[in-house]
Design a protein around this motif. Structure first.
Motif, PDB file in Angstrom:
ATOM      1  N   PHE A   1       0.820  -1.204   0.000  1.00 18.61           N
ATOM      2  CA  PHE A   1       0.000   0.000   0.000  1.00 18.61           C
ATOM      3  C   PHE A   1       0.860   1.262   0.000  1.00 18.61           C
ATOM      4  O   PHE A   1       0.411   2.317  -0.433  1.00 18.61           O
ATOM      5  CB  PHE A   1      -0.973   0.008   1.187  1.00 18.61           C
ATOM      6  N   GLY A   2       2.099   1.157   0.454  1.00 16.81           N
ATOM      7  CA  GLY A   2       3.015   2.298   0.402  1.00 16.81           C
ATOM      8  C   GLY A   2       3.574   2.539  -0.987  1.00 16.81           C
ATOM      9  O   GLY A   2       4.279   3.530  -1.216  1.00 16.81           O
ATOM     10  N   LEU A   3       3.301   1.635  -1.931  1.00 17.77           N
ATOM     11  CA  LEU A   3       3.828   1.756  -3.288  1.00 17.77           C
ATOM     12  C   LEU A   3       2.807   2.276  -4.296  1.00 17.77           C
ATOM     13  O   LEU A   3       3.060   2.249  -5.491  1.00 17.77           O
ATOM     14  CB  LEU A   3       4.334   0.385  -3.770  1.00 17.77           C
ATOM     15  N   ASN A   4       1.644   2.716  -3.865  1.00 15.97           N
ATOM     16  CA  ASN A   4       0.593   3.187  -4.744  1.00 15.97           C
ATOM     17  C   ASN A   4       0.010   2.028  -5.548  1.00 15.97           C
ATOM     18  O   ASN A   4       0.596   1.569  -6.531  1.00 15.97           O
ATOM     19  CB  ASN A   4       1.086   4.302  -5.671  1.00 15.97           C
ATOM     20  N   ILE A   5      -1.135   1.565  -5.155  1.00 14.40           N
ATOM     21  CA  ILE A   5      -1.804   0.432  -5.779  1.00 14.40           C
ATOM     22  C   ILE A   5      -2.298   0.777  -7.182  1.00 14.40           C
ATOM     23  O   ILE A   5      -2.185  -0.023  -8.104  1.00 14.40           O
ATOM     24  CB  ILE A   5      -3.004  -0.048  -4.919  1.00 14.40           C
ATOM     25  N   GLY A   6      -2.833   1.959  -7.357  1.00 15.57           N
ATOM     26  CA  GLY A   6      -3.405   2.340  -8.650  1.00 15.57           C
ATOM     27  C   GLY A   6      -4.747   1.665  -8.847  1.00 15.57           C
ATOM     28  O   GLY A   6      -5.479   1.392  -7.897  1.00 15.57           O
ATOM     29  N   SER A   7      -5.069   1.337 -10.084  1.00 18.95           N
ATOM     30  CA  SER A   7      -6.320   0.642 -10.407  1.00 18.95           C
ATOM     31  C   SER A   7      -6.009  -0.475 -11.391  1.00 18.95           C
ATOM     32  O   SER A   7      -4.882  -0.601 -11.859  1.00 18.95           O
ATOM     33  CB  SER A   7      -7.334   1.623 -11.014  1.00 18.95           C
ATOM     34  N   LEU A   8      -7.018  -1.253 -11.738  1.00 17.18           N
ATOM     35  CA  LEU A   8      -6.795  -2.341 -12.689  1.00 17.18           C
ATOM     36  C   LEU A   8      -6.479  -1.807 -14.086  1.00 17.18           C
ATOM     37  O   LEU A   8      -5.734  -2.426 -14.837  1.00 17.18           O
ATOM     38  CB  LEU A   8      -8.001  -3.277 -12.731  1.00 17.18           C
ATOM     39  N   THR A   9      -7.045  -0.675 -14.432  1.00 16.93           N
ATOM     40  CA  THR A   9      -6.767  -0.103 -15.750  1.00 16.93           C
ATOM     41  C   THR A   9      -5.464   0.680 -15.777  1.00 16.93           C
ATOM     42  O   THR A   9      -4.836   0.785 -16.817  1.00 16.93           O
ATOM     43  CB  THR A   9      -7.921   0.810 -16.207  1.00 16.93           C
ATOM     44  N   GLU A  10      -5.074   1.239 -14.652  1.00 18.19           N
ATOM     45  CA  GLU A  10      -3.794   1.946 -14.529  1.00 18.19           C
ATOM     46  C   GLU A  10      -3.102   1.473 -13.257  1.00 18.19           C
ATOM     47  O   GLU A  10      -3.118   2.150 -12.229  1.00 18.19           O
ATOM     48  CB  GLU A  10      -4.024   3.452 -14.482  1.00 18.19           C
ATOM     49  N   PRO A  11      -2.489   0.283 -13.322  1.00 16.43           N
ATOM     50  CA  PRO A  11      -1.879  -0.274 -12.109  1.00 16.43           C
ATOM     51  C   PRO A  11      -0.655   0.525 -11.661  1.00 16.43           C
ATOM     52  O   PRO A  11       0.120   1.015 -12.478  1.00 16.43           O
ATOM     53  CB  PRO A  11      -1.488  -1.694 -12.528  1.00 16.43           C
TER      54      PRO A  11
END
Length: 166
Positions: free
Chosen positions: A44-54
């Protein structure tokens, strides 16, 4: 394989592994649950993003989730079937040593680059875990590192930290 065939020819049955006991069954499942939970927290400290923009934390989070699910599965199966896991043996120490080597590799990778930690890890695994000769371990470690360098850094242009530039 020849040993199993020899034992079968002599009428001997292969030795059954020792049972580890109920406590060891829970420990065998709890370790991946704990490792997965820590890995998920760190991802979670690495920026999860989203499935379309991981983001860079998405795949570590997925792997952490698989670790947690595997550990829970181990605990559930051993509780439901009342079967024990195998006892920890000398082979367990080899697995822990390999995992420790991988942890050291990961910590050195960003600091020293790709080449040196890769050669050292492969050499240690080949020499001490696979019991290859010193010469064969050295040759294979350098050769495999060179192939990985050529494939990933030169061929695929993956931006790995490295010391040697061509």
């Amino acid at each position: 394989m020849a040993d199993a065939e020899t034992e079968a020819a002599l009428g001997e049955q292969p030795e059954e592994p020792r049972a580890g006991g109920r406590v060891q069954s829970v420990v065998a499942g709890a370790i991946p649950v704990l490792l997965g939970a820590v890995a998920a927290w760190l991802s979670f400290g690495l920026n999860i993003g989203s499935l379309t923009e991981p983001g860079p934390g998405l795949w570590p989070l997925i792997v952490a989730g698989l670790l947690v699910a595997s550990g829970i599965g181990i605990i559930a199966v051993t509780a439901k079937t009342r079967r024990d896991t195998e006892a920890f043996t000398r082979g367990t120490i080899a697995v822990l040593a390999a995992a420790g080597g991988l942890a050291v590799y990961a910590s050195l990778y960003e600091i020293v680059g790709f080449e040196v930690p890769t050669v050292l890890l492969l050499f240690a695994w080949l020499r001490f875990l696979s019991r290859e000769s010193w010469l064969m371990s050295a040759i294979l470690a350098v050769a495999v590192t060179a192939v990985a360098y050529a494939l990933f850094i030169i061929g695929l242009n993956v931006p790995l930290p490295h010391l040697i530039a061509f």
